[in-house]
Design a protein around this motif. Structure first.
Motif, PDB file in Angstrom:
ATOM      1  N   GLU A 104       0.761  -1.314   0.100  1.00 10.92           N
ATOM      2  CA  GLU A 104      -0.145  -0.008  -0.023  1.00 10.92           C
ATOM      3  C   GLU A 104       0.793   1.193   0.040  1.00 10.92           C
ATOM      4  OE1 GLU A 104      -1.990   0.907   3.678  1.00 10.92           O
ATOM      5  OE2 GLU A 104      -1.112  -0.672   4.816  1.00 10.92           O
ATOM      6  N   PHE A 105       2.010   1.097   0.498  1.00  5.19           N
ATOM      7  CA  PHE A 105       3.270   2.257   0.897  1.00  5.19           C
ATOM      8  C   PHE A 105       3.749   2.496  -0.764  1.00  5.19           C
ATOM      9  CE2 PHE A 105       2.372   0.995   4.996  1.00  5.19           C
ATOM     10  CZ  PHE A 105       1.931   1.736   5.535  1.00  5.19           C
ATOM     11  N   GLY A 106       3.786   1.577  -1.584  1.00  4.23           N
ATOM     12  CA  GLY A 106       4.663   1.809  -2.748  1.00  4.23           C
ATOM     13  C   GLY A 106       6.011   1.796  -2.510  1.00  4.23           C
ATOM     14  N   LEU A 107       6.573   0.892  -1.334  1.00  8.55           N
ATOM     15  CA  LEU A 107       7.855   1.241  -0.989  1.00  8.55           C
ATOM     16  C   LEU A 107       9.035   0.353  -1.930  1.00  8.55           C
ATOM     17  CD1 LEU A 107       7.403   0.364   2.855  1.00  8.55           C
ATOM     18  CD2 LEU A 107       7.717   2.564   1.745  1.00  8.55           C
ATOM     19  N   ALA A 108      10.061   1.043  -2.167  1.00 11.74           N
ATOM     20  CA  ALA A 108      11.109   0.451  -2.908  1.00 11.74           C
ATOM     21  C   ALA A 108      11.937  -0.843  -2.231  1.00 11.74           C
ATOM     22  CB  ALA A 108      11.991   1.673  -3.364  1.00 11.74           C
ATOM     23  N   PHE A 109      11.815  -0.554  -1.009  1.00 15.66           N
ATOM     24  CA  PHE A 109      12.753  -1.839  -0.386  1.00 15.66           C
ATOM     25  C   PHE A 109      11.839  -2.339   0.826  1.00 15.66           C
ATOM     26  CE2 PHE A 109      15.835   1.335  -1.735  1.00 15.66           C
ATOM     27  CZ  PHE A 109      16.142   0.375  -2.828  1.00 15.66           C
ATOM     28  N   PRO A 110      10.556  -2.878   0.340  1.00 14.40           N
ATOM     29  CA  PRO A 110       9.582  -3.446   1.549  1.00 14.40           C
ATOM     30  C   PRO A 110      10.277  -4.907   1.857  1.00 14.40           C
ATOM     31  CG  PRO A 110       8.764  -3.759  -0.708  1.00 14.40           C
ATOM     32  CD  PRO A 110      10.198  -2.983  -0.999  1.00 14.40           C
ATOM     33  N   ASN A 111       9.135  -5.394   3.006  1.00 15.94           N
ATOM     34  CA  ASN A 111       9.470  -6.845   3.317  1.00 15.94           C
ATOM     35  C   ASN A 111       8.807  -7.523   2.484  1.00 15.94           C
ATOM     36  OD1 ASN A 111       6.519  -6.515   4.039  1.00 15.94           O
ATOM     37  ND2 ASN A 111       7.188  -6.108   6.244  1.00 15.94           N
ATOM     38  N   SER A 112       8.784  -8.936   2.441  1.00 12.09           N
ATOM     39  CA  SER A 112       8.334  -9.810   1.529  1.00 12.09           C
ATOM     40  C   SER A 112       6.712  -9.628   1.257  1.00 12.09           C
ATOM     41  CB  SER A 112       8.516 -11.286   2.040  1.00 12.09           C
ATOM     42  OG  SER A 112       7.757 -11.476   3.287  1.00 12.09           O
ATOM     43  N   ARG A 113       5.897  -8.932   2.156  1.00  9.65           N
ATOM     44  CA  ARG A 113       4.476  -8.624   2.030  1.00  9.65           C
ATOM     45  C   ARG A 113       4.314  -7.209   1.655  1.00  9.65           C
ATOM     46  NH1 ARG A 113       5.700 -10.578   6.999  1.00  9.65           N
ATOM     47  NH2 ARG A 113       5.075  -8.942   8.048  1.00  9.65           N
ATOM     48  N   GLY A 114       5.376  -6.486   1.238  1.00 16.24           N
ATOM     49  CA  GLY A 114       5.218  -5.100   0.831  1.00 16.24           C
ATOM     50  C   GLY A 114       4.826  -4.143   1.883  1.00 16.24           C
ATOM     51  N   GLY A 115       5.219  -4.394   3.126  1.00 16.76           N
ATOM     52  CA  GLY A 115       5.104  -3.356   4.068  1.00 16.76           C
ATOM     53  C   GLY A 115       6.523  -3.029   4.587  1.00 16.76           C
ATOM     54  N   VAL A 116       6.717  -2.224   5.706  1.00 16.05           N
ATOM     55  CA  VAL A 116       7.962  -1.576   6.360  1.00 16.05           C
ATOM     56  C   VAL A 116       8.963  -2.782   6.626  1.00 16.05           C
ATOM     57  CG1 VAL A 116       8.924   0.073   7.566  1.00 16.05           C
ATOM     58  CG2 VAL A 116       6.756   0.638   6.387  1.00 16.05           C
ATOM     59  N   GLN A 117      10.057  -2.580   6.344  1.00 21.37           N
ATOM     60  CA  GLN A 117      10.910  -3.683   7.140  1.00 21.37           C
ATOM     61  C   GLN A 117      11.307  -3.098   8.199  1.00 21.37           C
ATOM     62  OE1 GLN A 117      14.493  -5.214   5.021  1.00 21.37           O
ATOM     63  NE2 GLN A 117      14.211  -3.983   3.261  1.00 21.37           N
ATOM     64  N   GLN A 118      11.470  -3.912   9.335  1.00 18.19           N
ATOM     65  CA  GLN A 118      11.822  -3.813  10.685  1.00 18.19           C
ATOM     66  C   GLN A 118      13.471  -3.487  10.636  1.00 18.19           C
ATOM     67  OE1 GLN A 118       9.929  -2.999  13.367  1.00 18.19           O
ATOM     68  NE2 GLN A 118       8.354  -3.278  11.951  1.00 18.19           N
ATOM     69  N   TYR A 119      14.127  -2.478  11.192  1.00 21.85           N
ATOM     70  CA  TYR A 119      15.326  -2.352  11.255  1.00 21.85           C
ATOM     71  C   TYR A 119      16.002  -3.706  11.826  1.00 21.85           C
ATOM     72  CZ  TYR A 119      19.796  -0.019  12.058  1.00 21.85           C
ATOM     73  OH  TYR A 119      21.169   0.077  11.941  1.00 21.85           O
ATOM     74  N   SER A 120      15.669  -4.127  12.868  1.00 20.94           N
ATOM     75  CA  SER A 120      16.388  -5.356  13.683  1.00 20.94           C
ATOM     76  C   SER A 120      16.523  -6.401  12.711  1.00 20.94           C
ATOM     77  CB  SER A 120      15.851  -5.438  14.788  1.00 20.94           C
ATOM     78  OG  SER A 120      14.492  -5.640  14.699  1.00 20.94           O
ATOM     79  N   HIS A 121      15.290  -6.444  12.172  1.00 26.29           N
ATOM     80  CA  HIS A 121      15.265  -7.920  11.019  1.00 26.29           C
ATOM     81  C   HIS A 121      15.863  -7.798  10.134  1.00 26.29           C
ATOM     82  CE1 HIS A 121      13.565 -10.425   7.915  1.00 26.29           C
ATOM     83  NE2 HIS A 121      13.145 -11.044   8.957  1.00 26.29           N
ATOM     84  N   MET A 122      16.210  -6.637   9.368  1.00 28.16           N
ATOM     85  CA  MET A 122      16.946  -6.066   8.301  1.00 28.16           C
ATOM     86  C   MET A 122      18.503  -6.327   8.726  1.00 28.16           C
ATOM     87  SD  MET A 122      17.659  -2.436   6.157  1.00 28.16           S
ATOM     88  CE  MET A 122      18.766  -1.946   7.536  1.00 28.16           C
ATOM     89  N   LEU A 123      19.022  -6.051   9.818  1.00 26.77           N
ATOM     90  CA  LEU A 123      20.362  -6.238  10.118  1.00 26.77           C
ATOM     91  C   LEU A 123      20.586  -7.812  10.469  1.00 26.77           C
ATOM     92  CD1 LEU A 123      20.866  -3.177  12.718  1.00 26.77           C
ATOM     93  CD2 LEU A 123      21.764  -3.706  10.291  1.00 26.77           C
ATOM     94  N   ARG A 124      19.738  -8.388  11.417  1.00 25.21           N
ATOM     95  CA  ARG A 124      20.260  -9.781  11.969  1.00 25.21           C
ATOM     96  C   ARG A 124      20.034 -10.731  10.895  1.00 25.21           C
ATOM     97  NH1 ARG A 124      16.877  -8.228  16.208  1.00 25.21           N
ATOM     98  NH2 ARG A 124      15.351  -9.910  15.798  1.00 25.21           N
ATOM     99  N   ARG A 125      18.828 -10.527  10.032  1.00 22.33           N
ATOM    100  CA  ARG A 125      18.325 -11.477   9.185  1.00 22.33           C
ATOM    101  C   ARG A 125      19.046 -11.242   7.585  1.00 22.33           C
ATOM    102  NH1 ARG A 125      13.766 -14.623  10.741  1.00 22.33           N
ATOM    103  NH2 ARG A 125      14.014 -14.548  13.113  1.00 22.33           N
ATOM    104  N   LYS A 126      19.706 -10.285   7.447  1.00 17.99           N
ATOM    105  CA  LYS A 126      20.147  -9.919   6.084  1.00 17.99           C
ATOM    106  C   LYS A 126      21.384  -9.145   5.934  1.00 17.99           C
ATOM    107  CE  LYS A 126      15.459  -8.927   4.316  1.00 17.99           C
ATOM    108  NZ  LYS A 126      14.616  -8.297   3.405  1.00 17.99           N
TER     109      LYS A 126
END
Length: 386
Positions: free
Chosen positions: A268-290
């Motif tokens: 819905e937000f039209g994000l360029a770097f969303p999570n797998s569902r198109g929502g906002v990535q959580q910062y801690s998840h982005m760091l630890r998992r990626k």
């Protein structure tokens, strides 16, 4: 009428006690009194109080509030003004953990510059200098808000500072060119576009997580920062006016983003770097998992040490830890621009700094150019002697 008089009385144990009583009227004409153990202290206080009364800003002890109450007013104001949830949480933590345990019960009118300096000294003994500095700045903000409300005449914490030596300040960590290339080469398809954008634009993690496709003009090859995602995943405006900016991007990034746009998860937000569902990535998840696993996969890591020896996993292999935080990619962008002799004003704008001084303090050490200095000196000599 204003006066200072000596008062004597007998304590319950029969000991004679004395005090110096200041009798005065406030700006409203109401009679007030305040006692001191020494006449010198009474005289000093009366001089300040008389000036405050003449300016109409005096607050009597009985009308004053405690630091705890003033801190609540400060935090409530931040919430009422719609400050970001993370900012309000930080204010509350500074008050609850570092200010109120030490001076929360003190009335504002009884705070003095010496007492705040003593508070500063206690903070430095029990906290890091960085945290002590934040707590002092928070106290100053609390007193500024109280002063605005007429609850105290002056901000006695305004000039109190926690001085940190250059050695104590954190150094800017910049990945080497080979490390940056390894990160790009080893990044999975869903992470590579974000990593490349961070390296080539210097955007903060919050700005990348809030970046929309509407903010990316692939034809003009520019990225515009118009919003950000906070640590709770809430979308909002950049934290300052300087955060609103437009940054040019290189052809390699344009090509990568053009391909990524076709397979990017929609939301819905039209994000360029969303999570797998198109929502906002959580910062801690982005760091630890990626980002952290990417560094280990790319060899941009170091062994975890225990008692001077590498720590081993169940298979006898060294346990590795990532070498950099995500912010280091922002520093890499700044470093590359500086090497291309970007002017200081443009660097400030592209980095989204609120002042040139912040840019100089952060990256000034990278701007030294011995060969360029030599050329300038030679040119100056030729001009002077021509």
């Amino acid at each position: 009428m204003t006066s200072i008089r000596k008062r004597s009385w007998l304590a319950p144990d029969g000991t004679e006690k004395t005090a110096w009583l200041v009798d005065y009227r406030d700006q409203g004409g109401k009679r007030r009194a305040k006692s001191f153990a020494r006449k010198k202290d009474a005289e000093t206080w009366l001089t300040q109080a008389a000036w405050e009364v003449s300016k109409g800003v005096h607050t009597a002890d009985s009308q004053s509030v405690t630091v705890k109450a003033a801190a609540k007013l400060w935090i409530d104001k931040a919430e009422g003004e719609g400050r970001e949830r993370g900012t309000v949480q930080q204010y509350r933590q500074l008050a609850d953990l570092h200010i109120l345990p030490l001076i929360g019960g003190e009335r504002l009118t009884r705070l003095t510059r010496p007492s705040v300096e003593a508070f500063r000294d206690e903070l430095v003994k029990t906290r890091s200098k960085a945290m002590a500095g934040k707590a002092i700045r928070a106290l100053s903000s609390i007193l500024t808000e109280a002063q605005r409300r007429g609850l105290v005449a002056q901000n006695v914490a305004k000039e109190v500072r926690v001085i940190r030596s250059a050695r104590e300040k954190g150094k800017v960590e910049i990945p080497a060119k080979a490390e940056l290339k390894a990160l790009i080469d080893h990044a999975p398809d869903d992470l590579k576009p974000m990593v490349m954008t961070a390296i080539f634009t210097g955007l903060r993690a919050s700005e990348l997580r809030g970046l929309r496709w509407a903010d990316i003009d692939l034809k003009a090859a520019v990225v515009t920062v118009a919003q950000r995602a906070d640590r709770f995943g809430e979308i909002g405006r950049p934290k300052s006016e300087a955060g609103h900016r437009t940054i040019p991007i290189p052809p390699a990034l344009v090509a990568e983003l053009r391909a990524w746009k076709l397979r990017c998860p929609k939301g819905e937000f039209g994000l360029a770097f969303p999570n797998s569902r198109g929502g906002v990535q959580q910062y801690s998840h982005m760091l630890r998992r990626k980002f952290f696993p990417l560094q280990i996969a790319a060899g941009v890591c170091d062994p975890v040490m225990e008692k001077g020896e590498p720590k081993l996993d169940a298979n006898g292999r060294p346990v590795m830890e990532p070498r950099y935080g995500f912010h280091s990619l922002r520093h890499a962008a700044a470093s590359a621009w500086i090497k291309q002799r970007i002017d200081l004003k443009r660097l400030k704008v592209w980095m989204g700094h609120s002042s040139i001084q912040i840019t100089i303090d952060t990256y000034g050490h990278l701007m030294a150019d011995a060969s360029g200095d030599a050329a300038l000196i030679a040119a100056a000599q030729a001009d002077l002697l021509s």
